[in-house]
Design an enzyme around this catalytic site. Structure first.
Site, PDB file in Angstrom:
ATOM      1  N   GLY B 222       0.852  -1.187   0.000  1.00 24.74           N
ATOM      2  CA  GLY B 222       0.000   0.000   0.000  1.00 24.74           C
ATOM      3  C   GLY B 222       0.885   1.233   0.000  1.00 24.74           C
ATOM      4  N   ALA B 304       9.979   2.619   7.073  1.00 19.05           N
ATOM      5  CA  ALA B 304      11.295   3.170   6.768  1.00 19.05           C
ATOM      6  C   ALA B 304      11.468   4.425   7.597  1.00 19.05           C
ATOM      7  CB  ALA B 304      11.392   3.506   5.285  1.00 19.05           C
ATOM      8  N   CYS B 320       5.361  10.123  -1.008  1.00 15.66           N
ATOM      9  CA  CYS B 320       4.083   9.589  -0.562  1.00 15.66           C
ATOM     10  C   CYS B 320       2.906  10.322  -1.195  1.00 15.66           C
ATOM     11  CB  CYS B 320       3.952   9.634   0.954  1.00 15.66           C
ATOM     12  SG  CYS B 320       5.320   8.800   1.762  1.00 15.66           S
TER      13      CYS B 320
END
Lengths: 156, 378
Positions: B222, B304, B320
């Site tokens: 995702g 991360a 993102c």
């Protein structure tokens, strides 16, 4: 014996003696069948419609994307056929029965949130033509599924 | 938010307290079924059908240990006194006279479980010599196995190789051949995309990536586009969500908490993202990213955390998919002296193990050997 308890439960609630009403429990519809990976199936002759249950959508969070399979693709019971994405997590959706995909809910591409707001109606995911009607026997009915969810939630 | 209140009662069952039954050995084997039947009969006799019906909804025998004779019974908070009284009034289980004794009562299964473990350990220590081989084996089987997390410290790993390793581990975990596993590693400069393939968030042409020394990979996780590189700590937990009792949302929230807890070790006040901004933020700057895949209840990919990566790489993407929000790192957010990266990775692993309530963290011996065999499989 079970019928007696059901009667007694109803009597207890009618007399307003405390009955264990789990107010926050997820919605489970009576006339559907359920898989233990939290998908529901509605059987209509030899056609089946499925989606994910209220319990599943609640545990997933807001769905932002639904990956739909192609029309005509065959699916088998217990195998993954698509995925939903929510909060940075993609979760596979497993097929509760085997068959051939005859219709997919295209609306979900534009409005994936329907899976959250209406998991049993507008949030249906695909319709398949059953290849083996006997497989439905392996699924849970609404009472068994409610209990299954309770057991899972009680684990922590 | 707890909508429904339960009570968990830890009971000890004394079998044949007056020594009425003759003969040796255990007069009756306690099972969930016979205990449950005995208690329900007692409720029926003492409180009638209505009493039984009102207790039945939440009544459940959660745990029974036939060797130590301990059991944990769940009841709703409203009804627990009724169930407790009924249990005290139970006279027999099967043909064997019994007496129930309450040891502990609590609102969550966890506290009850801890009390049960303590009791059982005490019993085991006291009469260890008295138990037969078979009983000891049975008890070890019944006593909850502590939850162990196996950590693989892998150093720097090529992205594709790590995907192959994760695929392998996910099948192993699904078949229950390995315990919950955590991969702790770093990647060489790599851009990755999630299932939605949002490559419009990559601001330079793919062809140019090689010239800046980076790779690009499409994945099934995702989340949107992100960058991984040296000095960024990556954790890939391969966990069975069902065995830890999490759903996708609670799992991602736990990953966020792990990074927040870790940041606090350095005095950095991080917070979880707002809706649609999953990840860990310091103010308006993103310090930790999350992207997860769940397949048949087993997780892969993960988190991360930026320790001190080369921030220039982030300029080539809309990180993102969230425009006009900065990316930051631990180095930028604190003046504290940072220890070696190995220590930092270990601290991050410890925070995750704590948030996920693992009892034991075991470091796998020589995990790189497995990586090399993966190469041979090609």
């Amino acid at each position: 014996m079970a019928a007696r308890f059901l009667w007694a439960s109803r009597a207890a609630s009618h007399l307003r003696i405390s009955v264990a009403q789990r107010g926050f429990a997820s919605v489970v519809l009576k006339d559907l069948k359920y898989a233990d990976s939290h998908e529901w199936v509605k059987i209509d002759g030899n056609k089946a419609t499925f989606g994910i249950t209220d319990h599943a959508q609640d545990h997933l969070g807001d769905v932002v994307y639904v990956e739909l399979p192609d029309l005509g693709r065959s699916v088998s019971q217990g195998e993954s056929f698509g995925a939903v994405e929510s909060v940075k997590a993609t979760s596979d959706i497993n097929s509760p029965v085997s068959g051939k995909v005859v219709e997919v809910n295209e609306v979900l591409t534009e409005s994936p949130g329907l899976v959250n707001t209406s998991p049993y109606e507008e949030g249906w995911i695909i319709k398949v033509e059953l290849s083996d009607a006997g497989e439905v026997e392996k699924l849970m009915d609404s009472d068994k599924y409610s209990k299954f969810c309770e057991e899972e939630d009680a684990k922590h | 938010m707890v909508g429904f209140k339960n009570r968990f009662m830890l009971m000890e069952v004394y079998l044949d307290p007056d020594k009425d039954l003759l003969g040796e050995g255990t007069p009756v084997i306690l099972t969930k079924l016979n205990l449950s039947e005995a208690i329900k009969d007692s409720i029926l006799v003492n409180f009638g059908e209505c009493g039984l019906a009102s207790c039945l909804g939440s009544f459940h025998v959660a745990y029974v240990n036939p060797v130590t004779k301990l059991c944990i019974v769940r009841s709703s908070r409203d009804e627990h006194r009724r169930v407790w009284s009924a249990m005290t009034l139970v006279r027999s289980v099967g043909n064997c006279p019994v007496v129930f004794n309450l040891l502990d009562i609590s609102g969550c299964i966890r506290a009850c479980r801890d009390a049960a473990l303590k009791c059982e350990t005490d019993k085991f220590n006291q009469s260890g010599k008295g138990l037969s081989e078979e009983e000891i084996r049975e008890m070890n089987r019944k006593m909850r196995t502590p939850r162990t997390l196996e950590v693989w410290k892998l150093g720097t790993v090529n992205y594709l190789k790590s995907l192959k390793l994760q695929d392998k581990l996910v099948s192993e975990r699904k078949a229950n051949r390995i315990p919950d596993t955590l991969l702790s590693l770093q990647h060489p400069p790599t851009y990755t995309l999630g299932k939605r393939r949002t490559d419009h968030n990559l601001l330079i042409p793919e062809a140019e990536l090689k010239s800046i020394g980076a790779e690009l990979h499409y994945t099934q996780r995702g989340g949107d586009i992100t960058f991984h590189g040296p000095h960024q700590a990556i954790l890939y937990p391969i966990l069975s969500l069902r065995s830890i009792g999490f759903g996708a949302r609670s799992y991602v929230e736990a990953l966020e908490r792990s990074m927040i807890e870790f940041s606090s070790l350095y005095g950095v006040k991080a917070r979880a993202g707002n809706k649609c901004e999953t990840g860990v933020w310091v103010g308006d700057r993103k310090i930790g990213a999350i992207g997860v895949r769940i397949s048949s209840g087993i997780t892969c990919h993960g988190l991360a955390f930026n320790i001190d990566p080369d921030m220039k790489y982030f300029e080539h993407i809309v990180p993102c998919g969230i425009a006009d929000k900065e990316v930051t790192s631990l180095r930028r957010e604190t003046d504290a002296q940072l220890p070696s990266e190995e220590v930092i990775h270990e601290q991050l692993v410890t925070c995750l193990a704590k948030v996920f309530s693992y009892d034991d963290v075991v470091v796998k011996e020589d995990p790189s050997a497995i990586l090399n065999t993966l190469e041979d499989d090609d």
